[in-house]
Scaffold this motif. Structure first.
Motif, PDB file in Angstrom:
ATOM      1  N   TYR A   1       2.317   3.092   5.676  1.00  0.00           N
ATOM      2  CA  TYR A   1       3.249   4.185   5.932  1.00  0.00           C
ATOM      3  C   TYR A   1       3.283   5.222   4.805  1.00  0.00           C
ATOM      4  O   TYR A   1       3.875   6.275   4.968  1.00  0.00           O
ATOM      5  CB  TYR A   1       4.657   3.650   6.163  1.00  0.00           C
ATOM      6  CG  TYR A   1       4.858   2.975   7.501  1.00  0.00           C
ATOM      7  CD1 TYR A   1       3.881   2.967   8.483  1.00  0.00           C
ATOM      8  CD2 TYR A   1       6.045   2.335   7.787  1.00  0.00           C
ATOM      9  CE1 TYR A   1       4.078   2.344   9.700  1.00  0.00           C
ATOM     10  CE2 TYR A   1       6.266   1.715   9.007  1.00  0.00           C
ATOM     11  CZ  TYR A   1       5.264   1.715   9.957  1.00  0.00           C
ATOM     12  OH  TYR A   1       5.476   1.095  11.165  1.00  0.00           O
TER      13      TYR A   1
ATOM     14  N   ILE B   1      -1.134   3.990  11.596  1.00  0.00           N
ATOM     15  CA  ILE B   1       0.313   3.878  11.778  1.00  0.00           C
ATOM     16  C   ILE B   1       0.631   3.002  12.985  1.00  0.00           C
ATOM     17  O   ILE B   1       1.522   2.145  12.941  1.00  0.00           O
ATOM     18  CB  ILE B   1       0.960   5.277  11.915  1.00  0.00           C
ATOM     19  CG1 ILE B   1       0.777   6.079  10.624  1.00  0.00           C
ATOM     20  CG2 ILE B   1       2.433   5.180  12.295  1.00  0.00           C
ATOM     21  CD1 ILE B   1       1.381   5.476   9.389  1.00  0.00           C
ATOM     22  N   GLN B   2      -0.119   3.181  14.071  1.00  0.00           N
ATOM     23  CA  GLN B   2       0.072   2.350  15.271  1.00  0.00           C
ATOM     24  C   GLN B   2      -0.222   0.886  14.948  1.00  0.00           C
ATOM     25  O   GLN B   2       0.536  -0.010  15.302  1.00  0.00           O
ATOM     26  CB  GLN B   2      -0.818   2.846  16.417  1.00  0.00           C
ATOM     27  CG  GLN B   2      -0.700   2.016  17.680  1.00  0.00           C
ATOM     28  CD  GLN B   2       0.680   2.072  18.302  1.00  0.00           C
ATOM     29  OE1 GLN B   2       1.332   3.113  18.275  1.00  0.00           O
ATOM     30  NE2 GLN B   2       1.132   0.963  18.851  1.00  0.00           N
TER      31      GLN B   2
ATOM     32  N   ALA C   1       2.560  -0.601  12.781  1.00  0.00           N
ATOM     33  CA  ALA C   1       3.767  -0.906  13.568  1.00  0.00           C
ATOM     34  C   ALA C   1       3.583  -2.204  14.351  1.00  0.00           C
ATOM     35  O   ALA C   1       4.497  -3.036  14.410  1.00  0.00           O
ATOM     36  CB  ALA C   1       4.081   0.259  14.504  1.00  0.00           C
ATOM     37  N   GLU C   2       2.403  -2.400  14.916  1.00  0.00           N
ATOM     38  CA  GLU C   2       2.133  -3.631  15.665  1.00  0.00           C
ATOM     39  C   GLU C   2       2.111  -4.840  14.740  1.00  0.00           C
ATOM     40  O   GLU C   2       2.645  -5.903  15.085  1.00  0.00           O
ATOM     41  CB  GLU C   2       0.805  -3.505  16.417  1.00  0.00           C
ATOM     42  CG  GLU C   2       0.858  -2.511  17.567  1.00  0.00           C
ATOM     43  CD  GLU C   2      -0.511  -2.212  18.168  1.00  0.00           C
ATOM     44  OE1 GLU C   2      -1.527  -2.825  17.743  1.00  0.00           O
ATOM     45  OE2 GLU C   2      -0.559  -1.345  19.071  1.00  0.00           O
TER      46      GLU C   2
ATOM     47  N   GLU D   1       7.647  -4.769   6.163  1.00  0.00           N
ATOM     48  CA  GLU D   1       8.195  -3.418   6.212  1.00  0.00           C
ATOM     49  C   GLU D   1       8.553  -2.996   4.796  1.00  0.00           C
ATOM     50  O   GLU D   1       8.847  -3.828   3.942  1.00  0.00           O
ATOM     51  CB  GLU D   1       9.471  -3.383   7.065  1.00  0.00           C
ATOM     52  CG  GLU D   1       9.193  -3.483   8.544  1.00  0.00           C
ATOM     53  CD  GLU D   1      10.435  -3.162   9.355  1.00  0.00           C
ATOM     54  OE1 GLU D   1      10.840  -1.984   9.352  1.00  0.00           O
ATOM     55  OE2 GLU D   1      10.968  -4.087   9.964  1.00  0.00           O
TER      56      GLU D   1
END
Length: 139
Positions: A85, A99-100, A103-104, A113
């Protein structure tokens, strides 16, 4: 030219980073390869922004605790990864894919995170020190 992911930078103010950690993060961002890999020692990174070895070590520990900087499982010397990120990418397509994927992986518990400290109450503010004033010596 690299394209910078900015999802994590929008929350930097909440991460309660020291000035040294902010400076070290800046050096990491500057030295990264596309995708966020940084091959440099803490001493090199710290020297780049004027930090002592101890200050660089403390700052890196803070960045790692906030998950902005990730270390490989085998903790290879001189290898750091910026969280996807906040990493930079070679193209818009690579950025979107990373980014995808991040997130997964976060949803699956495979990637941490970025974490802000949780306080039940806000930490105390530093109290301003009274200005020093000269006094007459006795005698």
């Amino acid at each position: 030219m690299l394209i910078q992911a900015s999802a994590g930078f929008g929350m930097l103010y909440r991460l309660d980073l020291t000035k040294a950690a902010q400076d070290l993060l800046s050096a990491l961002v500057e030295r990264q390869e596309p995708g966020g890999e940084v091959n440099a020692s803490q001493a090199e990174l710290g020297a780049r922004v004027g930090l002592s070895r101890n200050s660089a070590n403390t700052a890196m520990a803070l960045l790692e605790s906030r998950k902005l900087v990730l270390r490989p499982e085998d903790r290879k010397y001189r290898t750091y990864y910026l969280h996807p990120y906040v990493a930079s990418y070679a193209s818009q397509e690579e950025l979107e894919e990373a980014i995808q994927d991040a997130a997964e992986r976060i949803a699956a518990g495979e990637l941490p995170e970025i974490t802000a400290p949780l306080y039940e109450t806000a930490p105390p503010k530093r109290q301003p020190q009274a200005p020093l004033r000269a006094i007459r010596a006795a005698g």
